[in-house]
Each structure stands twice: as structure tokens, then as C-alpha cells.
Motif scaffolding. Sequence first.
Motif, PDB file in Angstrom:
ATOM      1  N   SER A 101       0.822  -1.186  -0.042  1.00 52.82           N
ATOM      2  CA  SER A 101       0.191   0.047  -0.039  1.00 52.82           C
ATOM      3  C   SER A 101       0.736   1.321   0.046  1.00 52.82           C
ATOM      4  O   SER A 101       0.517   2.241  -0.403  1.00 52.82           O
ATOM      5  CB  SER A 101      -1.093  -0.110   1.302  1.00 52.82           C
ATOM      6  N   VAL A 102       2.004   1.150   0.621  1.00 50.78           N
ATOM      7  CA  VAL A 102       3.022   2.329   0.511  1.00 50.78           C
ATOM      8  C   VAL A 102       3.570   2.269  -0.733  1.00 50.78           C
ATOM      9  O   VAL A 102       3.793   3.600  -1.439  1.00 50.78           O
ATOM     10  CB  VAL A 102       4.069   2.205   1.618  1.00 50.78           C
ATOM     11  N   VAL A 103       4.040   1.260  -1.390  1.00 54.80           N
ATOM     12  CA  VAL A 103       4.879   1.023  -2.550  1.00 54.80           C
ATOM     13  C   VAL A 103       4.059   1.507  -3.896  1.00 54.80           C
ATOM     14  O   VAL A 103       4.284   2.204  -4.617  1.00 54.80           O
ATOM     15  CB  VAL A 103       5.543  -0.257  -2.853  1.00 54.80           C
ATOM     16  N   GLU A 104       2.800   1.296  -3.958  1.00 52.83           N
ATOM     17  CA  GLU A 104       1.831   1.308  -4.971  1.00 52.83           C
ATOM     18  C   GLU A 104       1.267   2.699  -4.887  1.00 52.83           C
ATOM     19  O   GLU A 104       0.524   2.886  -4.131  1.00 52.83           O
ATOM     20  CB  GLU A 104       0.776   0.502  -4.898  1.00 52.83           C
ATOM     21  N   PRO A 105       1.768   3.689  -5.871  1.00 51.51           N
ATOM     22  CA  PRO A 105       0.972   5.100  -5.631  1.00 51.51           C
ATOM     23  C   PRO A 105      -0.241   5.270  -5.882  1.00 51.51           C
ATOM     24  O   PRO A 105      -0.850   4.234  -6.559  1.00 51.51           O
ATOM     25  CB  PRO A 105       1.950   5.779  -6.672  1.00 51.51           C
ATOM     26  N   ALA A 128      -3.414   2.779 -10.485  1.00 56.32           N
ATOM     27  CA  ALA A 128      -4.189   1.815 -10.919  1.00 56.32           C
ATOM     28  C   ALA A 128      -5.354   1.636 -10.167  1.00 56.32           C
ATOM     29  O   ALA A 128      -5.607   1.927  -8.985  1.00 56.32           O
ATOM     30  CB  ALA A 128      -3.281   0.341 -10.819  1.00 56.32           C
ATOM     31  N   ALA A 129      -6.541   1.013 -10.785  1.00 58.70           N
ATOM     32  CA  ALA A 129      -7.899   0.890 -10.181  1.00 58.70           C
ATOM     33  C   ALA A 129      -7.584  -0.143  -8.957  1.00 58.70           C
ATOM     34  O   ALA A 129      -8.089  -0.317  -7.994  1.00 58.70           O
ATOM     35  CB  ALA A 129      -8.765   0.499 -10.997  1.00 58.70           C
ATOM     36  N   LEU A 130      -6.702  -1.206  -9.430  1.00 54.05           N
ATOM     37  CA  LEU A 130      -6.277  -2.284  -8.440  1.00 54.05           C
ATOM     38  C   LEU A 130      -4.923  -2.006  -7.984  1.00 54.05           C
ATOM     39  O   LEU A 130      -4.020  -1.646  -8.469  1.00 54.05           O
ATOM     40  CB  LEU A 130      -6.451  -3.551  -9.344  1.00 54.05           C
ATOM     41  N   SER A 131      -4.967  -2.148  -6.552  1.00 54.76           N
ATOM     42  CA  SER A 131      -3.625  -1.925  -5.868  1.00 54.76           C
ATOM     43  C   SER A 131      -3.074  -3.429  -5.497  1.00 54.76           C
ATOM     44  O   SER A 131      -3.558  -4.262  -5.306  1.00 54.76           O
ATOM     45  CB  SER A 131      -3.889  -1.292  -4.473  1.00 54.76           C
ATOM     46  N   CYS A 132      -1.937  -3.482  -5.022  1.00 56.71           N
ATOM     47  CA  CYS A 132      -1.234  -4.577  -4.758  1.00 56.71           C
ATOM     48  C   CYS A 132      -1.896  -5.053  -3.381  1.00 56.71           C
ATOM     49  O   CYS A 132      -1.923  -6.409  -3.086  1.00 56.71           O
ATOM     50  CB  CYS A 132       0.594  -4.308  -4.378  1.00 56.71           C
ATOM     51  N   VAL A 181      -3.149  -8.860  -2.676  1.00 54.08           N
ATOM     52  CA  VAL A 181      -2.699  -9.824  -1.639  1.00 54.08           C
ATOM     53  C   VAL A 181      -3.765 -10.234  -0.696  1.00 54.08           C
ATOM     54  O   VAL A 181      -3.977 -11.295  -0.326  1.00 54.08           O
ATOM     55  CB  VAL A 181      -1.525  -8.835  -0.772  1.00 54.08           C
ATOM     56  N   SER A 182      -4.748  -9.019  -0.740  1.00 47.44           N
ATOM     57  CA  SER A 182      -5.799  -9.610   0.182  1.00 47.44           C
ATOM     58  C   SER A 182      -6.734 -10.653  -0.288  1.00 47.44           C
ATOM     59  O   SER A 182      -7.149 -11.504   0.240  1.00 47.44           O
ATOM     60  CB  SER A 182      -6.636  -8.322   0.822  1.00 47.44           C
ATOM     61  N   GLN A 183      -6.788 -10.651  -1.706  1.00 46.00           N
ATOM     62  CA  GLN A 183      -7.881 -11.476  -2.388  1.00 46.00           C
ATOM     63  C   GLN A 183      -7.034 -12.986  -2.409  1.00 46.00           C
ATOM     64  O   GLN A 183      -7.778 -13.820  -2.680  1.00 46.00           O
ATOM     65  CB  GLN A 183      -8.070 -10.971  -3.803  1.00 46.00           C
ATOM     66  N   THR A 184      -5.698 -13.000  -2.481  1.00 47.56           N
ATOM     67  CA  THR A 184      -4.991 -14.218  -2.755  1.00 47.56           C
ATOM     68  C   THR A 184      -4.657 -15.041  -1.170  1.00 47.56           C
ATOM     69  O   THR A 184      -4.020 -15.851  -1.183  1.00 47.56           O
ATOM     70  CB  THR A 184      -3.924 -14.134  -3.629  1.00 47.56           C
ATOM     71  N   ALA A 185      -4.740 -14.194  -0.024  1.00 44.50           N
ATOM     72  CA  ALA A 185      -3.957 -14.505   1.121  1.00 44.50           C
ATOM     73  C   ALA A 185      -4.299 -15.979   1.459  1.00 44.50           C
ATOM     74  O   ALA A 185      -3.526 -16.853   2.024  1.00 44.50           O
ATOM     75  CB  ALA A 185      -4.355 -13.419   2.139  1.00 44.50           C
ATOM     76  N   ALA A 186      -5.821 -16.130   1.148  1.00 46.25           N
ATOM     77  CA  ALA A 186      -6.152 -17.589   1.705  1.00 46.25           C
ATOM     78  C   ALA A 186      -5.593 -18.730   0.579  1.00 46.25           C
ATOM     79  O   ALA A 186      -5.800 -20.023   1.211  1.00 46.25           O
ATOM     80  CB  ALA A 186      -7.616 -17.580   1.490  1.00 46.25           C
ATOM     81  N   CYS A 187      -4.922 -18.245  -0.235  1.00 43.76           N
ATOM     82  CA  CYS A 187      -4.257 -19.169  -1.119  1.00 43.76           C
ATOM     83  C   CYS A 187      -2.811 -19.743  -0.720  1.00 43.76           C
ATOM     84  O   CYS A 187      -2.152 -20.596  -1.431  1.00 43.76           O
ATOM     85  CB  CYS A 187      -4.099 -18.931  -2.670  1.00 43.76           C
ATOM     86  N   ILE A 188      -2.181 -19.247   0.234  1.00 38.88           N
ATOM     87  CA  ILE A 188      -0.751 -19.260   0.365  1.00 38.88           C
ATOM     88  C   ILE A 188      -0.357 -20.750   0.867  1.00 38.88           C
ATOM     89  O   ILE A 188       0.376 -21.307   0.308  1.00 38.88           O
ATOM     90  CB  ILE A 188      -0.402 -18.336   1.522  1.00 38.88           C
ATOM     91  N   GLY A 189      -1.132 -21.189   1.608  1.00 40.47           N
ATOM     92  CA  GLY A 189      -0.799 -22.470   2.399  1.00 40.47           C
ATOM     93  C   GLY A 189      -1.099 -23.425   1.046  1.00 40.47           C
ATOM     94  O   GLY A 189      -0.170 -24.502   1.182  1.00 40.47           O
ATOM     95  N   GLN A 195      -1.817  -6.260 -15.393  1.00 39.17           N
ATOM     96  CA  GLN A 195      -0.543  -5.940 -15.133  1.00 39.17           C
ATOM     97  C   GLN A 195       0.044  -5.636 -13.747  1.00 39.17           C
ATOM     98  O   GLN A 195       0.971  -6.274 -13.460  1.00 39.17           O
ATOM     99  CB  GLN A 195       0.290  -4.826 -16.208  1.00 39.17           C
ATOM    100  N   THR A 196      -0.660  -4.967 -13.244  1.00 34.22           N
ATOM    101  CA  THR A 196      -0.418  -4.849 -11.636  1.00 34.22           C
ATOM    102  C   THR A 196      -0.684  -6.066 -10.846  1.00 34.22           C
ATOM    103  O   THR A 196       0.110  -6.511 -10.120  1.00 34.22           O
ATOM    104  CB  THR A 196      -1.614  -3.673 -11.042  1.00 34.22           C
TER     105      THR A 196
END
Length: 117
Positions: free
Chosen positions: A15-19, A23-27, A31-39, A71-72
Amino acid sequence: MAGLKLVCGLVLFMSVVEPMGTAALSCGDVVSQTAACIGYMQSRGGNRPPSGCCNGVRNLNRLARTTRDRQTVCRCLQTAAKAFSGINYGLVESLPARCGVRVPLKINPSTDCNRVR
């Protein structure tokens, strides 16, 4: 618990790195949408992705409407994958299909995100 702290730290970092406004979509969104996929992506989630993971993948696919958004997503996924050890890229690449989503890119570290349309 350590995984949750890492995800929270990564969301804060992104959230700090992505100005704002680039983009309409941020990092942070990615990350929040894919966090449940990490395991699952670390081969700890069995042979099926959890429902929360697939819900996030579907939401992310729905949110990534423009070339810039896609691309984001590509760049953020590559950056996030570097933050976690033991990522199985075979599972990562198969994740959209396992969740019933078609994506216009191959998700792996060698993907040139600038070529994603």
C-alpha cells in the motif's frame, strides 16, 4: 500466526509502494484477495484450494478489468511470491483453472508483466 503477520506486513508494504491513483487495483487488493491461497501454493493445502482462496481468485479476476489492472496483478503476484518460501509454481499456475477461472496470463516468475494484455 507468522504467516498472518507476513501477509499483513506485505499488504502494508504494497500500500505504500503502489502510488495512489496509478491503477484501479492495488497490490494490497491483490494480496488480500489471494492470502487464503498461500498454504495451498506452498503445498500445505491438500490437493484442492480452499473455498476462500477460490473466492479471492474469482474476485480478483472480476476486479482486473483493464490491461493496467492485469499488469498490476501480475507484478504484485510475482513480488508476493518472492516473500514466501516454498511456493510451488505448478500449483500457482493451475490455481485459476482449479477455481473455475480463465486468466489471460501464465502465473510464474518468468512472465513478462509488460506483455500482459
